[in-house]
Write a protein that holds these residues in place. Structure first.
Motif, PDB file in Angstrom:
ATOM      1  N   GLU A  21       6.981   1.591 -19.104  1.00  0.00           N
ATOM      2  CA  GLU A  21       7.524   0.332 -19.622  1.00  0.00           C
ATOM      3  C   GLU A  21       8.787  -0.073 -18.858  1.00  0.00           C
ATOM      4  O   GLU A  21       9.011  -1.255 -18.570  1.00  0.00           O
ATOM      5  CB  GLU A  21       7.844   0.500 -21.109  1.00  0.00           C
ATOM      6  N   VAL A  22       9.616   0.923 -18.514  1.00  0.00           N
ATOM      7  CA  VAL A  22      10.837   0.656 -17.745  1.00  0.00           C
ATOM      8  C   VAL A  22      10.479   0.224 -16.325  1.00  0.00           C
ATOM      9  O   VAL A  22      11.121  -0.660 -15.747  1.00  0.00           O
ATOM     10  CB  VAL A  22      11.754   1.898 -17.730  1.00  0.00           C
ATOM     11  N   ALA A  23       9.444   0.830 -15.767  1.00  0.00           N
ATOM     12  CA  ALA A  23       8.980   0.437 -14.432  1.00  0.00           C
ATOM     13  C   ALA A  23       8.594  -1.039 -14.417  1.00  0.00           C
ATOM     14  O   ALA A  23       8.933  -1.784 -13.489  1.00  0.00           O
ATOM     15  CB  ALA A  23       7.794   1.305 -14.013  1.00  0.00           C
ATOM     16  N   ASP A  24       7.884  -1.458 -15.470  1.00  0.00           N
ATOM     17  CA  ASP A  24       7.485  -2.868 -15.559  1.00  0.00           C
ATOM     18  C   ASP A  24       8.710  -3.776 -15.649  1.00  0.00           C
ATOM     19  O   ASP A  24       8.739  -4.855 -15.045  1.00  0.00           O
ATOM     20  CB  ASP A  24       6.585  -3.093 -16.781  1.00  0.00           C
ATOM     21  N   ARG A  25       9.716  -3.342 -16.394  1.00  0.00           N
ATOM     22  CA  ARG A  25      10.932  -4.159 -16.540  1.00  0.00           C
ATOM     23  C   ARG A  25      11.676  -4.278 -15.213  1.00  0.00           C
ATOM     24  O   ARG A  25      12.148  -5.358 -14.846  1.00  0.00           O
ATOM     25  CB  ARG A  25      11.859  -3.529 -17.585  1.00  0.00           C
ATOM     26  N   LEU A  26      11.818  -3.166 -14.512  1.00  0.00           N
ATOM     27  CA  LEU A  26      12.556  -3.193 -13.243  1.00  0.00           C
ATOM     28  C   LEU A  26      11.872  -4.086 -12.218  1.00  0.00           C
ATOM     29  O   LEU A  26      12.533  -4.765 -11.428  1.00  0.00           O
ATOM     30  CB  LEU A  26      12.699  -1.770 -12.683  1.00  0.00           C
ATOM     31  N   ALA A  27      10.550  -4.083 -12.224  1.00  0.00           N
ATOM     32  CA  ALA A  27       9.800  -4.815 -11.200  1.00  0.00           C
ATOM     33  C   ALA A  27       9.450  -6.241 -11.602  1.00  0.00           C
ATOM     34  O   ALA A  27       8.914  -7.006 -10.799  1.00  0.00           O
ATOM     35  CB  ALA A  27       8.520  -4.045 -10.865  1.00  0.00           C
ATOM     36  N   ALA A  28       9.754  -6.634 -12.845  1.00  0.00           N
ATOM     37  CA  ALA A  28       9.338  -7.950 -13.352  1.00  0.00           C
ATOM     38  C   ALA A  28      10.055  -9.100 -12.648  1.00  0.00           C
ATOM     39  O   ALA A  28      11.216  -8.982 -12.253  1.00  0.00           O
ATOM     40  CB  ALA A  28       9.599  -8.024 -14.853  1.00  0.00           C
ATOM     41  N   GLY A  29       9.358 -10.206 -12.517  1.00  0.00           N
ATOM     42  CA  GLY A  29       9.941 -11.420 -11.955  1.00  0.00           C
ATOM     43  C   GLY A  29      10.163 -12.462 -13.025  1.00  0.00           C
ATOM     44  O   GLY A  29       9.687 -12.318 -14.156  1.00  0.00           O
ATOM     45  N   PRO A  30      10.893 -13.549 -12.717  1.00  0.00           N
ATOM     46  CA  PRO A  30      11.146 -14.609 -13.691  1.00  0.00           C
ATOM     47  C   PRO A  30       9.856 -15.141 -14.294  1.00  0.00           C
ATOM     48  O   PRO A  30       8.855 -15.308 -13.596  1.00  0.00           O
ATOM     49  CB  PRO A  30      11.856 -15.685 -12.860  1.00  0.00           C
ATOM     50  N   GLY A  31       9.895 -15.368 -15.609  1.00  0.00           N
ATOM     51  CA  GLY A  31       8.723 -15.884 -16.296  1.00  0.00           C
ATOM     52  C   GLY A  31       7.861 -14.816 -16.934  1.00  0.00           C
ATOM     53  O   GLY A  31       7.024 -15.103 -17.783  1.00  0.00           O
ATOM     54  N   SER A  32       8.079 -13.561 -16.532  1.00  0.00           N
ATOM     55  CA  SER A  32       7.307 -12.461 -17.112  1.00  0.00           C
ATOM     56  C   SER A  32       7.871 -12.087 -18.484  1.00  0.00           C
ATOM     57  O   SER A  32       9.066 -12.211 -18.730  1.00  0.00           O
ATOM     58  CB  SER A  32       7.358 -11.248 -16.183  1.00  0.00           C
TER      59      SER A  32
END
Length: 290
Positions: free
Chosen positions: A161-172
């Motif tokens: 879940e943290v991996a997804d947060r670190l890699a997320a872009g605007p709008g996600s």
């Protein structure tokens, strides 16, 4: 003409090695320090390969534990500097390297310290590769990127879940403070998912791999601290429009709206749709108030 014999990969730890070593030094993995030791050699090889570590590089490893990943990194890099907070694990690690990788013993540097407090290292690292404790992963990554500009790239294993947060872009949906602050320093991307059965003890959730490449921060006259203050304010009340969310930071909603318009940002937008460059423009607009 005989075919050359393929090189045999250097041995890496298996589950029995990890458990034996832990028993020898009286270590039981603790939730407090977020200790989950990797017990699968193929996973170590996968991490090292995904990190793209070159033979001339110095790798910074945080939380080496019993040394599973350390051995794989020593096989790939010129030097490894490992930061370990646990005194028992820190005392054991140099002996483990001498036993398992005697030829690389001089290329290994141990720092017994809290990674969140480290601002100097015995060698200058060019890459960060680490299996990070879930509870401190984001602050550790941001701290190291801030204090060690020599880090050009890296790969960290964190809670999925943290991996997804670190890699997320605007709008996600997962875009938030970690995403924006990480983007100040680097381009982050999800590089894979790791199952639970390659760890001892096995966590109850999957882990994610995040790769990053350093880049220059947005061109701005605002400082990093000023930009991060805007980010914190914008996401403290993420359901609110930026005009409302930034009112406290700006000294009132009208001033927040002025800063947003000056930065070319819609005051009715929310923080989750704008990128780090826009946050920098907002911070700069406040500093350049008429």
């Amino acid at each position: 003409m005989t075919e050359p014999t393929p090189a045999v990969p250097a041995p890496l730890f298996g589950a029995s090695d990890i458990r034996r070593m832990a028993e020898e030094i009286g270590v039981r993995p603790t939730k407090t320090l977020g200790q989950n030791f990797v017990i699968d050699g193929n996973t170590i090889r996968r991490i090292v390969a995904a990190a793209g570590v070159g033979p001339d590089e110095t790798v910074l490893e945080v939380g080496p534990g019993l040394g599973s990943l350390t051995l794989g990194l020593l096989d790939a890099a010129a030097e490894v500097v490992a930061v370990e907070i646990d005194p028992v694990l820190a005392a054991k690690l140099p002996d483990t390297v001498k036993e398992w990788r005697p030829q690389a013993a001089n290329a290994f540097h141990l720092v017994h310290a809290d990674a969140m407090k480290v601002t100097e290292l015995p060698v200058e690292p060019t890459a960060l590769v680490a299996n990070l404790p879930y509870n401190v992963a984001v602050p550790v990554v941001l701290h190291l990127l801030q204090h060690f500009p020599s880090l050009r790239h890296g790969l960290v294993m964190v809670q999925d879940e943290v991996a997804d947060r670190l890699a997320a872009g605007p709008g996600s949906k997962t875009y938030g403070v970690p995403s924006v602050k990480a983007a100040w320093y680097s381009q982050m991307r999800k590089a894979g998912v790791i199952g639970m059965n390659v760890f001892w003890p096995a966590p109850k959730i999957h882990s994610g791999l995040v790769a990053f490449t350093r880049r220059e921060p947005p061109a701005t006259t605002a400082t990093r601290e000023q930009v991060f203050a805007v980010v914190d304010a914008a996401f403290a009340q993420r359901r609110k429009t930026l005009r409302a969310a930034l009112a406290g930071w700006a000294g009132g909603a009208p001033e927040a709206e002025r800063c947003l318009l000056a930065a070319g940002v819609d005051p009715t937008a929310r923080g989750e749709v704008i990128d780090i460059a826009a946050f920098a423009r907002i911070a700069e607009a406040r500093e350049n108030r008429p």
